[in-house]
Every structure is written in structure tokens, then in C-alpha cells.
Motif scaffolding. Structure first.
Motif, PDB file in Angstrom:
ATOM      1  N   VAL A   1     -14.345  53.867  21.200  1.00  0.00           N
ATOM      2  CA  VAL A   1     -15.569  54.609  21.519  1.00  0.00           C
ATOM      3  C   VAL A   1     -16.804  53.785  21.130  1.00  0.00           C
ATOM      4  CG1 VAL A   1     -16.878  56.739  21.121  1.00  0.00           C
ATOM      5  CG2 VAL A   1     -14.368  56.804  21.104  1.00  0.00           C
ATOM      6  N   VAL A   2     -17.751  53.740  22.051  1.00  0.00           N
ATOM      7  CA  VAL A   2     -19.034  53.084  21.813  1.00  0.00           C
ATOM      8  C   VAL A   2     -20.111  54.171  21.909  1.00  0.00           C
ATOM      9  CG1 VAL A   2     -20.616  51.284  22.608  1.00  0.00           C
ATOM     10  CG2 VAL A   2     -18.131  50.958  22.831  1.00  0.00           C
ATOM     11  N   ALA A   3     -21.069  54.127  21.011  1.00  0.00           N
ATOM     12  CA  ALA A   3     -22.083  55.180  20.910  1.00  0.00           C
ATOM     13  C   ALA A   3     -23.250  54.950  21.873  1.00  0.00           C
ATOM     14  CB  ALA A   3     -22.579  55.301  19.481  1.00  0.00           C
ATOM     15  N   THR A   4     -22.934  54.693  23.124  1.00  0.00           N
ATOM     16  CA  THR A   4     -23.915  54.569  24.189  1.00  0.00           C
ATOM     17  C   THR A   4     -23.166  54.678  25.511  1.00  0.00           C
ATOM     18  OG1 THR A   4     -25.787  53.272  25.013  1.00  0.00           O
ATOM     19  CG2 THR A   4     -23.816  52.052  24.430  1.00  0.00           C
ATOM     20  N   GLU A   5     -23.889  54.864  26.581  1.00  0.00           N
ATOM     21  CA  GLU A   5     -23.264  54.919  27.900  1.00  0.00           C
ATOM     22  C   GLU A   5     -23.385  53.538  28.551  1.00  0.00           C
ATOM     23  OE1 GLU A   5     -23.410  58.319  31.084  1.00  0.00           O
ATOM     24  OE2 GLU A   5     -25.188  57.062  31.290  1.00  0.00           O
ATOM     25  N   ALA A   6     -22.251  52.921  28.862  1.00  0.00           N
ATOM     26  CA  ALA A   6     -22.263  51.580  29.463  1.00  0.00           C
ATOM     27  C   ALA A   6     -21.312  51.542  30.654  1.00  0.00           C
ATOM     28  CB  ALA A   6     -21.885  50.523  28.436  1.00  0.00           C
ATOM     29  N   PHE A   7     -21.888  51.538  31.847  1.00  0.00           N
ATOM     30  CA  PHE A   7     -21.081  51.393  33.059  1.00  0.00           C
ATOM     31  C   PHE A   7     -20.684  49.927  33.198  1.00  0.00           C
ATOM     32  CE2 PHE A   7     -23.046  55.450  33.757  1.00  0.00           C
ATOM     33  CZ  PHE A   7     -22.068  56.169  34.437  1.00  0.00           C
ATOM     34  N   SER A   8     -19.733  49.653  34.063  1.00  0.00           N
ATOM     35  CA  SER A   8     -19.215  48.292  34.209  1.00  0.00           C
ATOM     36  C   SER A   8     -20.306  47.300  34.596  1.00  0.00           C
ATOM     37  CB  SER A   8     -18.068  48.260  35.220  1.00  0.00           C
ATOM     38  OG  SER A   8     -18.507  48.683  36.484  1.00  0.00           O
ATOM     39  N   THR A   9     -21.277  47.725  35.389  1.00  0.00           N
ATOM     40  CA  THR A   9     -22.370  46.812  35.747  1.00  0.00           C
ATOM     41  C   THR A   9     -23.189  46.449  34.507  1.00  0.00           C
ATOM     42  OG1 THR A   9     -23.708  48.724  36.386  1.00  0.00           O
ATOM     43  CG2 THR A   9     -22.585  47.529  38.156  1.00  0.00           C
ATOM     44  N   ASP A  10     -23.364  47.399  33.594  1.00  0.00           N
ATOM     45  CA  ASP A  10     -24.065  47.129  32.336  1.00  0.00           C
ATOM     46  C   ASP A  10     -23.285  46.106  31.509  1.00  0.00           C
ATOM     47  OD1 ASP A  10     -25.951  49.201  32.949  1.00  0.00           O
ATOM     48  OD2 ASP A  10     -24.582  50.685  32.095  1.00  0.00           O
ATOM     49  N   ILE A  11     -21.981  46.345  31.384  1.00  0.00           N
ATOM     50  CA  ILE A  11     -21.134  45.452  30.586  1.00  0.00           C
ATOM     51  C   ILE A  11     -21.091  44.060  31.217  1.00  0.00           C
ATOM     52  CG2 ILE A  11     -18.811  45.073  29.670  1.00  0.00           C
ATOM     53  CD1 ILE A  11     -18.501  48.198  29.731  1.00  0.00           C
ATOM     54  N   ALA A  12     -20.935  44.004  32.539  1.00  0.00           N
ATOM     55  CA  ALA A  12     -20.912  42.709  33.239  1.00  0.00           C
ATOM     56  C   ALA A  12     -22.219  41.958  33.015  1.00  0.00           C
ATOM     57  CB  ALA A  12     -20.659  42.913  34.738  1.00  0.00           C
ATOM     58  N   GLY A  13     -23.327  42.664  33.017  1.00  0.00           N
ATOM     59  CA  GLY A  13     -24.625  42.037  32.763  1.00  0.00           C
ATOM     60  C   GLY A  13     -24.718  41.487  31.350  1.00  0.00           C
ATOM     61  N   MET A  14     -24.199  42.245  30.364  1.00  0.00           N
ATOM     62  CA  MET A  14     -24.220  41.780  28.974  1.00  0.00           C
ATOM     63  C   MET A  14     -23.322  40.552  28.811  1.00  0.00           C
ATOM     64  SD  MET A  14     -24.304  45.326  26.800  1.00  0.00           S
ATOM     65  CE  MET A  14     -23.733  46.554  27.982  1.00  0.00           C
ATOM     66  N   ILE A  15     -22.166  40.566  29.482  1.00  0.00           N
ATOM     67  CA  ILE A  15     -21.262  39.417  29.432  1.00  0.00           C
ATOM     68  C   ILE A  15     -21.965  38.189  30.002  1.00  0.00           C
ATOM     69  CG2 ILE A  15     -19.138  38.453  30.415  1.00  0.00           C
ATOM     70  CD1 ILE A  15     -17.984  41.359  30.292  1.00  0.00           C
ATOM     71  N   LYS A  16     -22.596  38.358  31.132  1.00  0.00           N
ATOM     72  CA  LYS A  16     -23.310  37.237  31.771  1.00  0.00           C
ATOM     73  C   LYS A  16     -24.446  36.739  30.869  1.00  0.00           C
ATOM     74  CE  LYS A  16     -25.917  35.923  35.850  1.00  0.00           C
ATOM     75  NZ  LYS A  16     -26.711  36.397  36.959  1.00  0.00           N
ATOM     76  N   ASP A  17     -25.239  37.672  30.341  1.00  0.00           N
ATOM     77  CA  ASP A  17     -26.367  37.298  29.482  1.00  0.00           C
ATOM     78  C   ASP A  17     -25.917  36.561  28.222  1.00  0.00           C
ATOM     79  OD1 ASP A  17     -28.072  38.485  31.299  1.00  0.00           O
ATOM     80  OD2 ASP A  17     -28.423  40.291  30.083  1.00  0.00           O
ATOM     81  N   ASP A  18     -24.705  36.874  27.745  1.00  0.00           N
ATOM     82  CA  ASP A  18     -24.181  36.259  26.517  1.00  0.00           C
ATOM     83  C   ASP A  18     -23.302  35.041  26.799  1.00  0.00           C
ATOM     84  OD1 ASP A  18     -25.552  38.113  25.020  1.00  0.00           O
ATOM     85  OD2 ASP A  18     -23.793  39.316  24.503  1.00  0.00           O
ATOM     86  N   GLY A  19     -23.343  34.533  28.015  1.00  0.00           N
ATOM     87  CA  GLY A  19     -22.620  33.306  28.327  1.00  0.00           C
ATOM     88  C   GLY A  19     -21.128  33.465  28.556  1.00  0.00           C
TER      89      GLY A  19
END
Length: 184
Positions: free
Chosen positions: A106-124
Motif C-alpha cells: 500500500v502506498v499513501a497516494t493515488e498513482a496510476f500506471s502513467t504516473d508511475i511510468a513518468g516517475m520511472i522515466k524521470d528517475d532514469g
């Protein structure tokens, strides 16, 4: 680099299509106006998760306002844990350990796959995901699939992404995530 960008773009397009119509889980319709706990209870492939959440006293939390992101292991994922270990976890004396394990999903925020994919991309290519159970997951893309590595090196793959809920989002996974030092 181009392959990673193309993969993330393809994943984002697939996820965007999924957001248009809520996916089913285990063949059961998932209703965006229902809570995570209510929808999980309707999914025939999440019965072990529902039993564990109930035994841990966490059902009320997952019916709360949220927002939450839940990485929901299927019955088959729980089947990778020995029956003796799973039964022991469900005993009342082990509720704190069960709560920690479930909290690692469980993560204490709402993160759709596009959000997660963006974070992955932003973090290299790899994004750290802190969970309410104190685990730090490593999110990354591989072969067009969203993967989560736990602190033990175990990898879970998102098999159904972006199941919208009234209090967050669920991503169904194929492996149980465990805190550091716990084997399954």
C-alpha cells in the motif's frame, strides 16, 4: 534509451486506454464508485488477499477515504508462499507481521500506471516507492511491463493496471511483496 522511452510511451498509451474503461479483476467488474475493500471482495482471484486484510484488521482502512495505491497479489501469488507459512501469518498472534506485509503493498497516494511510468522515466529507469508498511520498492519497466522489486530482490509484475476505485487505485500483481529479511 530510445527503447525505454518507446516502452514507456506504449505503456502510457495502454494505461490511458485502461483508464477509459475500468478493467475487470478475475472476471469481476470493478466499479469506480466502490472502495478498494469492496471491489477486492468481489474479485474471485483476490480471496486470499481479502482474508489476509480481514485477519489483519485492515479492511476498514481500505474502505476509508484514502487515497491509496494498492498492489494486490492474486491467490496464485499467495500460493507461492507455503501453506504452513500462510496459515501461521493468519493467526491472531502474528497480526503485526501480517499488517507489515500487507502495508508493503500500500502506498499513501493515488498513482496510476502513467504516473508511475513518468516517475520511472524521470528517475532514469528506476523509481523508489515507499510503502505504508515501511518497505521501499523499486519500480521499473521491463519488456513493456511494470515491475516492482522488494527489499529481498523478489520481483512482482503488474498483471492488471489502473483499476480505479473511489478511494484510490489498484494494480494487480503476481507475487507477494515481503519486507526485508522475510522469505516466502
Amino acid at each position: 534509451m530510445f527503447k525505454t522511452t518507446a516502452t514507456l510511451a506504449a505503456f502510457a498509451l495502454t494505461a490511458g486506454a485502461a483508464l477509459a474503461e475500468n478493467p475487470t479483476v478475475g472476471g469481476a467488474p470493478m466499479l469506480a464508485d466502490k472502495t478498494i475493500a469492496e471491489n477486492a471482495s468481489a474479485a474471485p482471484n483476490l480471496t486470499t488477499l481479502v482474508s489476509a486484510v480481514t485477519a489483519a484488521g485492515m479492511a476498514e482502512t481500505l474502505m476509508g477515504d484514502g487515497p491509496f495505491t494498492v498492489f494486490a497479489p492474486t491467490n496464485d501469488a499467495f500460493g507461492m508462499i507455503s501453506e504452513a507459512s500462510l496459515n501461521a501469518l493468519l493467526e491472531e498472534k502474528n497480526v503485526a507481521q501480517l499488517q507489515q506485509i500487507l502495508g508493503c503493498h500500500v502506498v499513501a497516494t493515488e498513482a496510476f500506471s502513467t504516473d508511475i511510468a513518468g516517475m520511472i522515466k524521470d528517475d532514469g529507469g528506476m523509481h523508489v516507492v515507499p510503502t505504508v508498511g515501511g518497505c521501499e520498492l523499486q519500480a521499473y519497466m521491463e519488456g513493456g511491463e511494470l515491475k516492482l522489486k522488494d527489499e529481498n530482490g523478489r520481483v512482482a509484475t503488474v498483471t492488471t493496471a489502473d483499476v480505479d476505485q473511489s478511494n484510490g487505485v489498484v494494480h494487480v500483481i503476481d507475487r507477494v511483496i515481503l519486507p526485508s529479511g522475510q522469505a516466502g
